[in-house]
Scaffold this motif. Structure first.
Motif, PDB file in Angstrom:
ATOM      1  N   ASN A   1       8.555   5.742   4.138  1.00 45.71           N
ATOM      2  CA  ASN A   1       8.327   6.303   5.463  1.00 45.71           C
ATOM      3  C   ASN A   1       8.829   5.354   6.543  1.00 45.71           C
ATOM      4  O   ASN A   1       8.541   4.157   6.506  1.00 45.71           O
ATOM      5  N   LYS A   2       9.548   5.892   7.498  1.00 49.60           N
ATOM      6  CA  LYS A   2       9.965   5.107   8.654  1.00 49.60           C
ATOM      7  C   LYS A   2       8.785   4.893   9.597  1.00 49.60           C
ATOM      8  O   LYS A   2       8.659   3.845  10.226  1.00 49.60           O
ATOM      9  N   GLY A   3       7.931   5.892   9.685  1.00 46.09           N
ATOM     10  CA  GLY A   3       6.757   5.808  10.546  1.00 46.09           C
ATOM     11  C   GLY A   3       5.485   5.779   9.719  1.00 46.09           C
ATOM     12  O   GLY A   3       5.284   6.605   8.834  1.00 46.09           O
ATOM     13  N   VAL A   4       4.631   4.809   9.976  1.00 44.81           N
ATOM     14  CA  VAL A   4       3.373   4.643   9.241  1.00 44.81           C
ATOM     15  C   VAL A   4       2.213   4.954  10.165  1.00 44.81           C
ATOM     16  O   VAL A   4       2.118   4.409  11.263  1.00 44.81           O
ATOM     17  N   ASN A   5       1.338   5.838   9.720  1.00 49.66           N
ATOM     18  CA  ASN A   5       0.131   6.126  10.503  1.00 49.66           C
ATOM     19  C   ASN A   5      -1.081   5.817   9.634  1.00 49.66           C
ATOM     20  O   ASN A   5      -1.288   4.663   9.278  1.00 49.66           O
ATOM     21  N   ASP A   6      -1.845   6.812   9.230  1.00 49.27           N
ATOM     22  CA  ASP A   6      -3.044   6.518   8.434  1.00 49.27           C
ATOM     23  C   ASP A   6      -2.859   6.863   6.960  1.00 49.27           C
ATOM     24  O   ASP A   6      -3.795   6.791   6.192  1.00 49.27           O
ATOM     25  N   ARG A   7      -1.629   7.245   6.581  1.00 45.33           N
ATOM     26  CA  ARG A   7      -1.321   7.421   5.157  1.00 45.33           C
ATOM     27  C   ARG A   7      -0.298   6.347   4.770  1.00 45.33           C
ATOM     28  O   ARG A   7       0.826   6.352   5.250  1.00 45.33           O
ATOM     29  N   HIS A   8      -0.713   5.441   3.916  1.00 50.55           N
ATOM     30  CA  HIS A   8       0.168   4.374   3.459  1.00 50.55           C
ATOM     31  C   HIS A   8       0.626   4.717   2.047  1.00 50.55           C
ATOM     32  O   HIS A   8      -0.139   4.586   1.091  1.00 50.55           O
ATOM     33  N   PHE A   9       1.869   5.168   1.899  1.00 46.89           N
ATOM     34  CA  PHE A   9       2.327   5.563   0.576  1.00 46.89           C
ATOM     35  C   PHE A   9       3.838   5.472   0.466  1.00 46.89           C
ATOM     36  O   PHE A   9       4.566   5.567   1.443  1.00 46.89           O
ATOM     37  N   VAL A  10       4.297   5.276  -0.766  1.00 46.54           N
ATOM     38  CA  VAL A  10       5.706   5.286  -1.119  1.00 46.54           C
ATOM     39  C   VAL A  10       5.859   6.288  -2.261  1.00 46.54           C
ATOM     40  O   VAL A  10       5.053   6.292  -3.193  1.00 46.54           O
ATOM     41  N   THR A  11       6.886   7.141  -2.198  1.00 48.43           N
ATOM     42  CA  THR A  11       6.982   8.286  -3.087  1.00 48.43           C
ATOM     43  C   THR A  11       8.151   8.165  -4.052  1.00 48.43           C
ATOM     44  O   THR A  11       9.215   7.675  -3.690  1.00 48.43           O
TER      45      THR A  11
ATOM     46  N   LEU B   1       4.630  -0.898  -4.759  1.00 47.20           N
ATOM     47  CA  LEU B   1       4.609  -0.678  -3.316  1.00 47.20           C
ATOM     48  C   LEU B   1       3.404   0.125  -2.857  1.00 47.20           C
ATOM     49  O   LEU B   1       3.137   0.212  -1.658  1.00 47.20           O
ATOM     50  N   ASN B   2       2.687   0.724  -3.793  1.00 49.89           N
ATOM     51  CA  ASN B   2       1.572   1.596  -3.425  1.00 49.89           C
ATOM     52  C   ASN B   2       0.206   0.931  -3.549  1.00 49.89           C
ATOM     53  O   ASN B   2      -0.812   1.617  -3.427  1.00 49.89           O
ATOM     54  N   TRP B   3       0.167  -0.384  -3.785  1.00 49.97           N
ATOM     55  CA  TRP B   3      -1.147  -1.030  -3.823  1.00 49.97           C
ATOM     56  C   TRP B   3      -1.719  -1.090  -2.411  1.00 49.97           C
ATOM     57  O   TRP B   3      -0.992  -1.080  -1.409  1.00 49.97           O
ATOM     58  N   SER B   4      -3.012  -1.108  -2.285  1.00 52.06           N
ATOM     59  CA  SER B   4      -3.668  -1.012  -0.974  1.00 52.06           C
ATOM     60  C   SER B   4      -3.274  -2.139  -0.044  1.00 52.06           C
ATOM     61  O   SER B   4      -3.150  -1.944   1.172  1.00 52.06           O
ATOM     62  N   GLY B   5      -3.071  -3.341  -0.579  1.00 58.18           N
ATOM     63  CA  GLY B   5      -2.721  -4.476   0.264  1.00 58.18           C
ATOM     64  C   GLY B   5      -1.386  -4.318   0.961  1.00 58.18           C
ATOM     65  O   GLY B   5      -1.107  -5.026   1.936  1.00 58.18           O
ATOM     66  N   ALA B   6      -0.557  -3.379   0.502  1.00 56.53           N
ATOM     67  CA  ALA B   6       0.733  -3.151   1.169  1.00 56.53           C
ATOM     68  C   ALA B   6       0.530  -2.746   2.619  1.00 56.53           C
ATOM     69  O   ALA B   6       1.381  -3.007   3.475  1.00 56.53           O
ATOM     70  N   GLY B   7      -0.617  -2.113   2.904  1.00 55.63           N
ATOM     71  CA  GLY B   7      -0.892  -1.723   4.288  1.00 55.63           C
ATOM     72  C   GLY B   7      -0.903  -2.896   5.238  1.00 55.63           C
ATOM     73  O   GLY B   7      -0.490  -2.777   6.395  1.00 55.63           O
ATOM     74  N   ILE B   8      -1.369  -4.049   4.774  1.00 54.68           N
ATOM     75  CA  ILE B   8      -1.378  -5.255   5.610  1.00 54.68           C
ATOM     76  C   ILE B   8       0.050  -5.654   5.953  1.00 54.68           C
ATOM     77  O   ILE B   8       0.357  -6.027   7.086  1.00 54.68           O
ATOM     78  N   PHE B   9       0.950  -5.552   4.971  1.00 53.64           N
ATOM     79  CA  PHE B   9       2.333  -5.953   5.193  1.00 53.64           C
ATOM     80  C   PHE B   9       3.064  -4.967   6.099  1.00 53.64           C
ATOM     81  O   PHE B   9       3.879  -5.365   6.927  1.00 53.64           O
TER      82      PHE B   9
END
Length: 442
Positions: free
Chosen positions: A273-283, A311-319
């Motif tokens: 995703n180019k834009g990240v909001n409240d869903r952090h995911f890679v497909t 890339l889908n681990w929760s800590g990725a959101g911090i990065f």
């Protein structure tokens, strides 16, 4: 933060490091300095004149209200960097200074971020080292190239292509045109991340098709033969309609020959995703092309799923939060393509065979259900409109300090298992794992 990361971009950072001493930069973790602003601000102290390499810059995050914390070190988090360190961290492999995420790293990033960096030495790798991140397709005229099927689904059209590519399909565009185009010219495309429902792109979730010539038409054009094109009279008529509207004169379209061919494209195995909001995911993806608002990720690895799982681990959101641009105000966090390439990801090569199997097992379970907001993934309930004081903020009752590992496990056992593999690889304790979840929610 926005001003720090944008106005203090590479060129200005380089100028200041060469011509000034950056004494300190302050940022409040709790309040805006200008209450009417949609973005946060920072306070910087500079002294004219080039400083020595050993000169220090203090990045100060105020942990309480401004009046209390600005003079009380116990209410501050201070990270000190020398000029030499700032220069080195912002330089590329050739030694050229390109800039660094001062705001994301030294002010916004939580303490656990630095713990992850320390414990993850040799186990974290920039995404660009194991994959290539690219822009999706830039059509130059979305209202011409993107079409919606009228009497069929996207999945129906794709199935029709294999057995009867010359069969007309009724479609419409956003310019008001509606008509028929042969199925062989209509390929599935992800136009918006909102169309992605699970961690595996599914045709039944997509709503758009992209106008794209079949292989034999493209080869015929190269051979200066129009015979293949004439086999598709509806597509040819649509091209003529597009020229009547002037789409062929638009800059991007005009640069192509022919203007209506977006070029040979590969379906990306991983979608970011180019834009990240409240869903952090890679497909993961095996069906559809992508619009330029979505990033394509290609890799030579035989197992793209393993990279996607990492890339889908929760800590990725911090990065993502540390890398992203906040200058769009209250809303989406934008990631530039070169920033996505710098995203630190647990290296698949740091996993044992057993860890890889466990990670893929948990990831495949995650792929079987809808992607939820990060708050729901961590166990917070959506605030329903009827009983919510502020329905425009559905997570007003999120309290990160109330999180426990058991709460996360109950909410998302599949995510909890996936995270556990990465946590084990990084060597994080239970207290540090909980700090990751709290920091992501915060």
């Amino acid at each position: 933060n926005s001003w720090l990361d944008v106005a203090y971009g590479g060129k200005l950072q380089k100028h200041l490091l060469e011509n000034a001493h950056i004494l300190a930069i302050y940022e409040s973790a709790l309040e805006r300095q200008f209450t009417s602003a949609a973005i946060n601000t920072i306070i910087s102290f500079l002294r004219k004149g080039r400083s020595a390499d050993s000169a220090e810059t203090r990045f100060i995050r105020l942990l309480d209200v401004f009046e209390k914390s600005v003079t009380d070190p116990s209410r501050q988090r201070i990270i000190v960097k020398t000029r030499a360190e700032l220069w080195q961290e912002g330089s590329d492999e050739s030694g050229r200074y390109v800039g660094n995420k001062w705001g994301g790293k030294y002010l916004r990033a939580p303490d656990i971020f630095f713990t992850i960096l320390e414990k993850g030495k040799g186990k974290l790798v920039p995404l660009g080292k194991i994959a290539e991140v690219r822009f999706g397709i830039k059509t130059g005229a979305n209202e011409f190239f993107y079409l919606e099927p009228v009497e069929m689904s996207v999945k129906d059209v794709v199935e029709l292509q294999d057995i009867a590519p010359t069969t007309p399909v009724r479609v419409r565009n956003d310019a008001g045109w509606e008509g028929e185009i042969e199925a062989g010219w209509l390929q599935p495309v992800i136009k918006s991340p909102r169309e992605i429902r699970t961690l595996m792109v599914r045709l039944e979730d997509l709503s758009h098709l992209i106008f794209m010539p079949p292989k034999e038409v493209r080869e015929g054009i190269r051979a200066h033969s129009r015979k293949p094109l004439q086999q598709y009279p509806n597509a040819l008529a649509y091209i003529r309609w597009g020229e009547q509207q002037g789409y062929h004169q638009r800059p991007t379209c005009r640069s192509r020959n022919p203007w209506w061919d977006v070029g040979e494209q590969d379906i990306p195995p991983i979608v970011l995703n180019k834009g990240v909001n409240d869903r952090h995911f890679v497909t993961i993806n095996s069906h559809a092309f992508c619009d330029q608002q979505i990033y394509e990720c290609f890799t030579n690895s035989p197992n793209a799923q393993l990279i996607a799982a990492c890339l889908n681990w929760s800590g990725a959101g911090i990065f993502w939060e540390q890398l992203g641009r906040r200058n769009f105000g209250e809303g989406v966090l934008w990631i530039a393509v070169y920033e996505a390439s710098k995203m630190l990801v647990p290296s698949p090569f740091a996993l044992s065979v057993c860890q890889s199997c466990n990670l893929l097992s948990a990831f495949r379970r995650l792929c079987e259900r809808p992607v939820r907001s990060i708050f729901e993934e961590l166990g917070f309930e959506l605030c329903r409109e009827r009983r919510c004081d502020h329905p425009e903020h559905p997570y007003e009752h999120v309290t990160p300090e109330a999180l426990t590992l058991e709460r996360v496990r109950r909410a998302s056992s599949d995510r909890f298992e996936l995270d556990a593999v990465i946590f084990d690889v990084l060597g994080l304790t239970n207290e540090e794992r909980l700090a990751v979840y709290k920091s992501v929610a915060q």
